[in-house]
Design a protein around this motif. Structure first.
Motif, PDB file in Angstrom:
ATOM      1  N   THR A  28       0.352  -1.311   0.350  1.00  0.00           N
ATOM      2  CA  THR A  28       0.013  -0.387  -0.080  1.00  0.00           C
ATOM      3  C   THR A  28       1.377   1.284   0.197  1.00  0.00           C
ATOM      4  N   ARG A  29       0.680   2.197  -0.883  1.00  0.00           N
ATOM      5  CA  ARG A  29       1.506   3.875  -1.064  1.00  0.00           C
ATOM      6  C   ARG A  29       0.570   4.521   0.242  1.00  0.00           C
ATOM      7  N   ILE A  30       0.919   5.226   1.239  1.00  0.00           N
ATOM      8  CA  ILE A  30       0.718   6.553   2.086  1.00  0.00           C
ATOM      9  C   ILE A  30       1.075   7.474   1.321  1.00  0.00           C
ATOM     10  N   ASP A  31       0.150   8.876   1.458  1.00  0.00           N
ATOM     11  CA  ASP A  31       0.381   9.836   1.238  1.00  0.00           C
ATOM     12  C   ASP A  31      -0.077  10.650   2.343  1.00  0.00           C
ATOM     13  N   PHE A  32       0.383  11.418   3.116  1.00  0.00           N
ATOM     14  CA  PHE A  32       0.181  12.559   4.095  1.00  0.00           C
ATOM     15  C   PHE A  32       0.218  13.884   2.889  1.00  0.00           C
ATOM     16  N   HIS A  33      -1.318  14.405   3.488  1.00  0.00           N
ATOM     17  CA  HIS A  33      -1.484  15.781   2.656  1.00  0.00           C
ATOM     18  C   HIS A  33      -1.308  16.780   4.752  1.00  0.00           C
ATOM     19  N   PHE A  34      -0.067  17.192   4.718  1.00  0.00           N
ATOM     20  CA  PHE A  34      -0.664  18.175   5.583  1.00  0.00           C
ATOM     21  C   PHE A  34      -0.573  19.927   6.063  1.00  0.00           C
ATOM     22  N   ASN A  35      -0.809  20.354   6.767  1.00  0.00           N
ATOM     23  CA  ASN A  35      -1.616  21.749   6.942  1.00  0.00           C
ATOM     24  C   ASN A  35      -2.566  22.619   5.926  1.00  0.00           C
ATOM     25  N   VAL A  36      -3.298  21.372   5.881  1.00  0.00           N
ATOM     26  CA  VAL A  36      -4.766  21.734   5.340  1.00  0.00           C
ATOM     27  C   VAL A  36      -5.394  22.275   5.537  1.00  0.00           C
ATOM     28  N   PRO A  37      -5.718  24.368   5.794  1.00  0.00           N
ATOM     29  CA  PRO A  37      -6.282  24.824   6.284  1.00  0.00           C
ATOM     30  C   PRO A  37      -7.956  24.683   6.421  1.00  0.00           C
ATOM     31  N   ASP A  38      -8.199  24.288   5.135  1.00  0.00           N
ATOM     32  CA  ASP A  38     -10.311  23.967   5.070  1.00  0.00           C
ATOM     33  C   ASP A  38     -10.067  22.236   4.320  1.00  0.00           C
ATOM     34  N   LYS A  39     -10.484  21.408   5.673  1.00  0.00           N
ATOM     35  CA  LYS A  39      -9.907  20.201   5.406  1.00  0.00           C
ATOM     36  C   LYS A  39     -10.708  19.545   5.216  1.00  0.00           C
ATOM     37  N   LEU A  40     -11.956  19.959   4.871  1.00  0.00           N
ATOM     38  CA  LEU A  40     -13.729  19.648   3.988  1.00  0.00           C
ATOM     39  C   LEU A  40     -13.631  19.946   2.646  1.00  0.00           C
ATOM     40  N   GLY A  41     -12.780  21.606   2.753  1.00  0.00           N
ATOM     41  CA  GLY A  41     -13.178  21.987   1.218  1.00  0.00           C
ATOM     42  C   GLY A  41     -11.979  20.949   0.111  1.00  0.00           C
ATOM     43  N   TYR A  42     -11.155  21.107   0.526  1.00  0.00           N
ATOM     44  CA  TYR A  42      -9.733  19.890   0.262  1.00  0.00           C
ATOM     45  C   TYR A  42     -10.203  18.833  -0.260  1.00  0.00           C
ATOM     46  N   ILE A  43     -10.728  18.085   0.708  1.00  0.00           N
ATOM     47  CA  ILE A  43     -11.294  17.055   0.448  1.00  0.00           C
ATOM     48  C   ILE A  43     -12.230  16.536  -0.577  1.00  0.00           C
ATOM     49  N   CYS A  44     -13.344  17.883  -0.987  1.00  0.00           N
ATOM     50  CA  CYS A  44     -14.217  17.642  -1.491  1.00  0.00           C
ATOM     51  C   CYS A  44     -13.320  17.853  -3.326  1.00  0.00           C
ATOM     52  N   ARG A  45     -12.451  18.960  -3.028  1.00  0.00           N
ATOM     53  CA  ARG A  45     -11.824  18.962  -4.353  1.00  0.00           C
ATOM     54  C   ARG A  45     -10.446  16.974  -4.570  1.00  0.00           C
ATOM     55  N   GLN A  74     -18.665   9.888  12.433  1.00  0.00           N
ATOM     56  CA  GLN A  74     -19.841  10.060  11.636  1.00  0.00           C
ATOM     57  C   GLN A  74     -20.219  11.425  11.064  1.00  0.00           C
ATOM     58  N   GLU A  75     -19.953  12.334  12.370  1.00  0.00           N
ATOM     59  CA  GLU A  75     -20.471  14.482  12.003  1.00  0.00           C
ATOM     60  C   GLU A  75     -19.462  14.629  10.327  1.00  0.00           C
ATOM     61  N   GLN A  76     -18.036  14.182  10.857  1.00  0.00           N
ATOM     62  CA  GLN A  76     -17.478  14.445   9.528  1.00  0.00           C
ATOM     63  C   GLN A  76     -17.894  14.187   8.001  1.00  0.00           C
ATOM     64  N   LEU A  77     -18.083  12.795   8.030  1.00  0.00           N
ATOM     65  CA  LEU A  77     -18.607  11.919   7.175  1.00  0.00           C
ATOM     66  C   LEU A  77     -20.072  13.083   6.235  1.00  0.00           C
ATOM     67  N   ALA A  78     -21.135  13.167   6.995  1.00  0.00           N
ATOM     68  CA  ALA A  78     -22.036  13.617   7.348  1.00  0.00           C
ATOM     69  C   ALA A  78     -22.228  15.467   6.512  1.00  0.00           C
ATOM     70  N   GLN A  79     -20.931  16.510   6.778  1.00  0.00           N
ATOM     71  CA  GLN A  79     -20.883  17.319   6.123  1.00  0.00           C
ATOM     72  C   GLN A  79     -20.176  17.154   5.369  1.00  0.00           C
ATOM     73  N   LEU A  80     -19.108  16.211   4.950  1.00  0.00           N
ATOM     74  CA  LEU A  80     -18.811  16.029   3.623  1.00  0.00           C
ATOM     75  C   LEU A  80     -20.036  15.461   2.716  1.00  0.00           C
ATOM     76  N   ASP A  81     -20.776  14.720   3.231  1.00  0.00           N
ATOM     77  CA  ASP A  81     -21.885  13.974   2.134  1.00  0.00           C
ATOM     78  C   ASP A  81     -22.589  15.960   2.372  1.00  0.00           C
ATOM     79  N   VAL A  82     -23.061  16.215   2.366  1.00  0.00           N
ATOM     80  CA  VAL A  82     -23.840  17.311   2.007  1.00  0.00           C
ATOM     81  C   VAL A  82     -22.717  18.468   0.885  1.00  0.00           C
TER      82      VAL A  82
END
Length: 149
Positions: free
Chosen positions: A2-19, A37-45
């Protein structure tokens, strides 16, 4: 392995995850997002409302039977509480504080780390876990400016 990637110092975590999810859909057959659950629900929206021309279709995997449903079979992005429910094992995006059991079934694991101290400390523990087991880790640092360095 498995390849592992860390993305550090992301200011808007959920916005970045959407992109990141939108980009991953163009590059990989499937993506499983694991988190609280709470983060996934926000990401879902956020994924439903991301942008009119950048809709990211996705489905919830709440149990093993969920991936047999028609919507889940067509999806390439799944939101789940644990990777065991995933029908495919291409990319795992981990939003949990801990390393997820079963991560090694995936070709790639992506860890997104925000600016909060608790998030950084949990990421250090995950990094140590992967490194102690011999996984090659790629570091992507976005700094405070939000640009990759």
């Amino acid at each position: 392995m498995t390849r592992i990637d860390f993305h550090f110092n992301v200011p808007d975590k959920l916005g970045y995850i959407c992109r990141l999810v939108r980009k991953a859909v163009a590059q990989t057959p499937s993506l499983v997002v694991i988190g609280p659950q709470e983060q996934l629900a926000q990401l879902d929206v956020m994924l439903w409302q991301f942008a009119p021309t950048a809709f990211v279709g996705h489905a919830w995997l709440k149990d093993e039977a969920a991936h047999a449903q028609p919507a889940s079979q067509r999806a390439r992005v799944w939101l789940a509480h644990e990777p065991a429910h995933a029908p495919r094992h291409d990319v795992l995006l981990n939003l949990q504080a801990a390393v997820m059991a079963g991560f090694e079934q995936f070709e790639r694991v992506v860890e997104v780390v925000g600016l909060h101290d608790a998030d950084r400390q949990a990421a250090r523990e995950r990094w140590r876990h992967y490194a102690a087991r011999g996984y090659a880790i790629q570091r992507h640092d976005f700094g405070v400016s939000g640009r990759q360095s």
